[in-house]
Design an enzyme around this catalytic site. Structure first.
Site, PDB file in Angstrom:
ATOM      1  N   CYS A 122      -6.805   7.505  -4.039  1.00 46.77           N
ATOM      2  CA  CYS A 122      -6.709   6.399  -5.001  1.00 46.77           C
ATOM      3  C   CYS A 122      -7.672   5.257  -4.722  1.00 46.77           C
ATOM      4  O   CYS A 122      -8.521   4.924  -5.559  1.00 46.77           O
ATOM      5  CB  CYS A 122      -5.291   5.833  -5.013  1.00 46.77           C
ATOM      6  SG  CYS A 122      -3.985   7.028  -5.287  1.00 46.77           S
ATOM      7  N   HIS A 152      -4.258  -1.595  -6.425  1.00 46.33           N
ATOM      8  CA  HIS A 152      -4.494  -0.814  -5.196  1.00 46.33           C
ATOM      9  C   HIS A 152      -5.878  -1.046  -4.594  1.00 46.33           C
ATOM     10  O   HIS A 152      -6.498  -0.133  -4.049  1.00 46.33           O
ATOM     11  CB  HIS A 152      -4.274   0.681  -5.458  1.00 46.33           C
ATOM     12  CG  HIS A 152      -3.818   1.424  -4.236  1.00 46.33           C
ATOM     13  ND1 HIS A 152      -3.719   2.787  -4.177  1.00 46.33           N
ATOM     14  CD2 HIS A 152      -3.427   0.968  -3.018  1.00 46.33           C
ATOM     15  CE1 HIS A 152      -3.290   3.160  -2.981  1.00 46.33           C
ATOM     16  NE2 HIS A 152      -3.098   2.062  -2.265  1.00 46.33           N
TER      17      HIS A 152
END
Length: 539
Positions: free
Chosen positions: A32, A94
């Protein structure tokens, strides 16, 4: 994630029919955080220090860590913001939060070109649901529990000689060993034991509005915010990045979608995401924005094969492509959906089979908005508009480099004179078990250490063998030596362009720091719910 055309995803399928579909669309990383960093900046994550040199922390694992997307990186949101666009991020970020103090928010979306942020500054984890098995450093946590029990037994064992009358161990020694055991447990459990409260939070701009997050309502809240953003800024140019929490364990899904799919909870989750895509497309149509809105749909990496529950894949499927999330070079970890729709500008139903990258969205949006690309850094992405419009017939990418952390695992060469796409693997993971398709025992394949190094490299012709089943050798491929030589020269030239940068995933940056932990309320008793989570009918 991998989608097939069926009734499960009518809205995503509709996007593909009405726009341009990219069949060899590639993430710059199979995890990610580094993949999203590359997407936002148009640069390989190794250039910004958003790649790991060790296997434990290959993505940001704590909101209370000090690593993140460097402030000197310029995102596509910043480029468009400077051109007068209203920019919003709804969903998952993130990319880090704070550098030196709890509220400096140096890595926050609002410091990277977004005018508005609503969502998770972190990501979904099993820890976000109290009923799920924890996933962060699971093996390490088992060892820490065992060590804590062992240390806790030491002061008790020291009391045995005293009560048995053999000899008297000084009370000072007993107390010191008990304090050491308690301190050891407190140090590690203060981070791992409260992960849901520390990491699974919702923010609106710089304010924490839920800690911990109410996961059962978060998807409806994200959709509500996305539709509100479009309504608010529909009269001017805007950039809306909707970063869904879907197809990522723990597969948080609205009750009305649970049990609808024949593919289990993962299928239910995909169907809910498709429904949300449809709602966003509907409001674009309703507000007469369809013909002047570029819609782009993709994923940041492939499905995680190791996430299973019985016969169901909780981490998704990657179809005919080998491997999955966490693997540096196999197609299953890096080949992702790619759809562009812009009626009047882009032809409907067009399919492009050339290699393209998530990094390409950066120069593409810069071109569309009339922005200037930064001249003081290497931009690895290519402007896709000429290819999407049909003004050129080949991708500008000749070589693409596939990293696992800081380690180069694979190189892809698009030989334009004949249309062949060669792919050479210098490093591949060791599957567990060997006959499997993923690293089931460890939970995620490593980038270094317990891997296989290939000399000569494994060579495939991806244009004819996308499943990477047929290894080419000097015996069955006459061009083998010349292809490998060409790739090795490309690697040398590529490495000359890499500059030393601070490593955002260093040991210091990736450990949890209490003084950086976001907290709503009094630390360490953090917790609040400031959000009016009333959801309109239909959402």
């Amino acid at each position: 994630m991998n989608f097939s055309s069926n009734d499960c995803t009518p809205n995503i399928d509709r996007l593909a029919r009405e726009g341009v579909k990219l069949t060899q669309h590639l993430a710059a990383a199979s995890m990610c955080t580094p993949s999203r960093a590359a997407f936002l900046t148009g640069r390989y994550p190794i250039r910004s220090g958003m790649s790991s040199s060790f296997n434990m922390n290959r993505a940001i694992l704590w909101l209370g860590g000090s690593g993140g997307l460097p402030t000197n990186e310029t995102t596509f949101a910043k480029l468009l913001q400077q051109r007068g666009y209203k920019t919003g991020l709804i969903g998952k970020w993130h990319q880090g939060l704070s550098c030196a103090s709890r509220n400096d928010h140096c890595y926050h979306p609002l410091n990277h070109g977004f005018d508005y942020f609503f969502g998770m500054p972190f990501t979904l984890l099993n820890e976000c649901q109290s009923t799920k098995t924890p996933e962060i450093h699971r093996a390490l946590r088992i060892k820490l529990w065992i060590s804590s029990v062992a240390l806790g037994l030491v002061p008790l064992l020291l009391l045995i000689p005293r009560f048995a009358g053999w000899f008297k161990v000084p009370w000072t020694v007993v107390i010191i060993t008990a304090l050491v055991a308690a301190l050891f447990f407190t140090i590690w459990y203060s981070s791992y034991g409260f992960t849901r409260r520390w990491n699974c939070i919702l923010m609106r701009n710089h304010e924490i509005i839920q800690q911990p997050m109410k996961e059962e309502k978060v998807n409806s809240m994200i959709l509500k915010e996305a539709l509100s953003f479009i309504e608010k800024y529909k009269r001017g140019p805007f950039l809306l990045f909707v970063s869904f929490l879907h197809v990522h364990i723990p597969l948080v899904t609205k009750e009305k979608f649970v049990g609808r799919s024949k593919y289990g909870l993962y299928g239910d989750n995909v169907e809910e995401m498709d429904w949300m895509v449809g709602k966003i497309l509907d409001v674009i149509d309703k507000e007469y924005l369809r013909n002047n809105t570029l819609v782009y749909f993709t994923s940041d990496h492939g499905g995680r094969l190791e996430s299973q529950e019985g016969k169901f894949q909780l981490g998704g499927w990657n179809g005919m492509y080998k491997g999955g999330k966490g693997m540096g070079g196999w197609e299953g970890g890096i080949r992702v959906p790619g759809i562009f729709r812009w009626p009047v500008i882009l032809p409907a139903g067009k399919v492009i089979n050339d290699p393209t990258s998530l990094m390409d969205i950066y120069p593409t949006l810069s071109y569309v908005a009339g922005a200037m690309l930064p001249q003081d850094r290497v931009i690895d992405g290519k402007n896709l508009m000429p290819l999407l419009e049909g003004r050129v017939f080949q991708s500008e990418h000749e070589f693409l480099f596939h990293y696992c952390g800081i380690y180069l695992h694979t190189v892809r060469w698009h030989q334009k004179d004949c249309g062949t796409v060669w792919k050479a693997h210098y490093v591949t993971p060791k599957f567990q078990p060997e006959e499997g398709k993923a690293c089931y025992w460890s939970g995620l394949c490593p980038c270094s250490g317990d891997v296989t190094y290939h000399d000569p490299p494994l060579l495939f012709d991806i244009s004819r063998d996308p499943s990477e089943e047929h290894i080419l050798t000097p015996d069955n491929e006459g061009l083998f030596d010349s292809v490998i030589k060409k790739m090795e020269e490309a690697v040398k030239q590529h490495r000359k362009t890499l500059m030393p940068v601070p490593q955002q995933f260093s040991v210091f940056n990736t450990i949890w720091k209490p003084w950086l932990q976001p907290c709503c309320g009094t630390f360490p008793f953090c917790g609040c719910d400031k959000e009016d989570d009333t959801i309109p009918t239909g959402l």
